[in-house]
Write a protein that holds these residues in place. Sequence first.
Motif, mmCIF file in Angstrom:
data_model
loop_
_atom_site.group_PDB
_atom_site.id
_atom_site.type_symbol
_atom_site.label_atom_id
_atom_site.label_comp_id
_atom_site.label_asym_id
_atom_site.label_seq_id
_atom_site.Cartn_x
_atom_site.Cartn_y
_atom_site.Cartn_z
ATOM 1 N N CYS A 109 36.269 75.071 45.312
ATOM 2 C CA CYS A 109 36.135 73.774 44.638
ATOM 3 C C CYS A 109 36.380 72.631 45.619
ATOM 4 O O CYS A 109 35.674 71.611 45.589
ATOM 5 C CB CYS A 109 37.098 73.683 43.464
ATOM 6 N N GLN A 110 37.359 72.803 46.504
ATOM 7 C CA GLN A 110 37.620 71.781 47.519
ATOM 8 C C GLN A 110 36.417 71.624 48.444
ATOM 9 O O GLN A 110 36.023 70.494 48.785
ATOM 10 C CB GLN A 110 38.862 72.159 48.329
ATOM 11 N N TRP A 111 35.845 72.741 48.835
ATOM 12 C CA TRP A 111 34.685 72.722 49.739
ATOM 13 C C TRP A 111 33.484 72.044 49.069
ATOM 14 O O TRP A 111 32.823 71.199 49.674
ATOM 15 C CB TRP A 111 34.335 74.154 50.149
ATOM 16 N N VAL A 112 33.219 72.401 47.827
ATOM 17 C CA VAL A 112 32.081 71.813 47.102
ATOM 18 C C VAL A 112 32.283 70.317 46.915
ATOM 19 O O VAL A 112 31.351 69.522 47.109
ATOM 20 C CB VAL A 112 31.877 72.511 45.741
ATOM 21 N N GLU A 113 33.483 69.929 46.535
ATOM 22 C CA GLU A 113 33.771 68.502 46.335
ATOM 23 C C GLU A 113 33.545 67.721 47.629
ATOM 24 O O GLU A 113 33.009 66.609 47.627
ATOM 25 C CB GLU A 113 35.205 68.307 45.869
ATOM 26 N N ARG B 59 40.182 80.977 55.772
ATOM 27 C CA ARG B 59 39.527 81.559 54.600
ATOM 28 C C ARG B 59 38.392 80.652 54.122
ATOM 29 O O ARG B 59 37.315 81.132 53.758
ATOM 30 C CB ARG B 59 40.541 81.774 53.470
ATOM 31 N N LYS B 60 38.622 79.339 54.135
ATOM 32 C CA LYS B 60 37.582 78.405 53.710
ATOM 33 C C LYS B 60 36.376 78.489 54.653
ATOM 34 O O LYS B 60 35.230 78.429 54.205
ATOM 35 C CB LYS B 60 38.123 76.983 53.665
ATOM 36 N N THR C 153 30.802 80.345 55.456
ATOM 37 C CA THR C 153 29.858 81.179 56.204
ATOM 38 C C THR C 153 29.119 82.138 55.278
ATOM 39 O O THR C 153 27.891 82.285 55.348
ATOM 40 C CB THR C 153 30.596 81.981 57.290
ATOM 41 N N VAL C 154 29.850 82.778 54.366
ATOM 42 C CA VAL C 154 29.244 83.736 53.441
ATOM 43 C C VAL C 154 28.285 83.037 52.488
ATOM 44 O O VAL C 154 27.155 83.489 52.266
ATOM 45 C CB VAL C 154 30.335 84.504 52.659
ATOM 46 N N PHE C 155 28.708 81.901 51.930
ATOM 47 C CA PHE C 155 27.842 81.177 50.990
ATOM 48 C C PHE C 155 26.594 80.640 51.683
ATOM 49 O O PHE C 155 25.500 80.675 51.114
ATOM 50 C CB PHE C 155 28.613 80.043 50.320
ATOM 51 N N ASN C 156 26.732 80.157 52.883
ATOM 52 C CA ASN C 156 25.566 79.661 53.612
ATOM 53 C C ASN C 156 24.596 80.791 53.939
ATOM 54 O O ASN C 156 23.379 80.633 53.836
ATOM 55 C CB ASN C 156 25.999 78.960 54.903
ATOM 56 N N GLU C 157 25.118 81.932 54.318
ATOM 57 C CA GLU C 157 24.251 83.056 54.672
ATOM 58 C C GLU C 157 23.457 83.536 53.467
ATOM 59 O O GLU C 157 22.240 83.745 53.544
ATOM 60 C CB GLU C 157 25.081 84.204 55.245
ATOM 61 N N TYR D 58 28.367 88.588 46.464
ATOM 62 C CA TYR D 58 28.320 88.881 47.892
ATOM 63 C C TYR D 58 29.694 88.736 48.531
ATOM 64 O O TYR D 58 30.049 89.475 49.444
ATOM 65 C CB TYR D 58 27.298 87.997 48.604
ATOM 66 N N LEU D 59 30.510 87.786 48.055
ATOM 67 C CA LEU D 59 31.875 87.641 48.563
ATOM 68 C C LEU D 59 32.714 88.849 48.172
ATOM 69 O O LEU D 59 33.507 89.360 48.981
ATOM 70 C CB LEU D 59 32.497 86.351 48.021
ATOM 71 N N PHE D 60 32.524 89.312 46.939
ATOM 72 C CA PHE D 60 33.228 90.513 46.470
ATOM 73 C C PHE D 60 32.930 91.698 47.385
ATOM 74 O O PHE D 60 33.851 92.379 47.860
ATOM 75 C CB PHE D 60 32.803 90.815 45.031
ATOM 76 N N TYR D 61 31.659 91.951 47.643
ATOM 77 C CA TYR D 61 31.305 93.104 48.483
ATOM 78 C C TYR D 61 31.735 92.899 49.928
ATOM 79 O O TYR D 61 32.126 93.857 50.606
ATOM 80 C CB TYR D 61 29.805 93.389 48.392
ATOM 81 N N TYR D 62 31.694 91.678 50.411
ATOM 82 C CA TYR D 62 32.171 91.373 51.762
ATOM 83 C C TYR D 62 33.630 91.790 51.898
ATOM 84 O O TYR D 62 34.035 92.375 52.914
ATOM 85 C CB TYR D 62 32.009 89.883 52.045
ATOM 86 N N ASP D 63 34.436 91.514 50.869
ATOM 87 C CA ASP D 63 35.859 91.835 50.899
ATOM 88 C C ASP D 63 36.143 93.312 50.636
ATOM 89 O O ASP D 63 36.831 93.979 51.413
ATOM 90 C CB ASP D 63 36.611 90.998 49.855
#
Length: 444
Positions: free
Chosen positions: A435-439, A16-17, A22-26, A59-64
Amino acid sequence: MEILVDRVQHTRNTLRKHMLETVFNEFDVECMQLDKDKRKVKYGEMMESPFRFFRGSAYLFYYDVTKMPFPFHTPKDKPAWIQGDLHMDNFGCFQNEIGEIVYDVNDFDEGYVGSYLYDVFRMAVSIALYTDAEGLNEDEQKDRIIHYLNSYYKQLQRFKKNLDDPLMLTFTKENTKGPVKKVLKKLGKRQRDYLLTDITNMNEEGKRVFNWNEEIHSVTDEELEKIRDVMKKYFVTIDADNKQDPSHYQVKDVARKYGTGTASIGLSRYYILIEGGQEAGGIDDLVLEMKEVRTSIPAYFLPYSPVFWEKHAHQGERVVATQKAMHHLEDPYLGYVTMDNKHFYIRERSPYKKKVKADKLLTLKDYDQTLKIMGRVTAKIHARADADIESVLLTHHSEIEIIKAIGNVDQFVRDITYAALNYKNQVKDDYTLFCQWVEGKFKK
């Protein structure tokens, strides 16, 4: 066995991470073209809470959710004109062109055509997240969503039965209750120059200029000249009925605006002080907001509409058209421009802009009175922005098609409420992973 369960959970979270990254980078890098510094600012805002994370990741909402097999969608050839980013903080007060202070949807950046259900479901999830953050338990969250959905459906029925006219219905202090009515009544006592007093001052030369602070910054001479130039093109895009003498739009000062909105971080936004009139002391000056806008996020996930894009290829014009379609007596300063190959829309920065804040929702009754109005507003924007307004793009009446798609309303309310509460939990889990990814990636 415990090791096996831990391995399963670890793998689920890792996958999931990876998908989130991938979604945030795109979208934030490839589509929004945000550099690392702007991403850090945006993600810092999103780390504030699960609800703020939800606001900044449409965009994550619509992806899901475009993968969820809901049975309540309208046919693909019978879409609604949707707001595209409906949530609790995208409703508020403003003044319309005849001076009424009204309560309505107030953000149109993601306007597009598609199933009404995406607006309704996004709003339902936002209710769950918002009330969860305010300490309501899951049964109380469920009841608030049900209240909103029932209000939405009942208002659609009123339109269908011609008991209300979506082309004329507005929400004012005369036909609202609870916290919304209180805010509208309070705003009615606000002076027209409230915003000017707050963000401008008279300089030593007797000219009104912006006050500089953390959110309002000066612009370069080059930016100032570019904006003065595009204002001539903006004038052409104002509706003929709303146009005033060109001197009315004379630019007196320009500022760059920061710190508003989560999804909009990284987009250019300006405040433009214009003449507005010739009274002594400039008390009838007014502030326009010029905001950069990109392609609507739902457009990346919902069925492609060539007719829509033929009419609304300019992204600023698309936003303006969405507001005009959804609002009765809209802002008379609506227009759009292109600057540096970027699309912008322009509107008045209303001195009456205000939303119902969480600290005004003190009881369950306060929530229900507010959500009832939000449900009615949602029904109004869907029923108004159809063949009544845009007969080339939409040849049907959305309220009729939506009611058909809903079918058994009790089943609809149960299923959407259940799905919204489940997706709320997914958002909270995603927020933790985010939050883990950003940190790990941006805080080093």
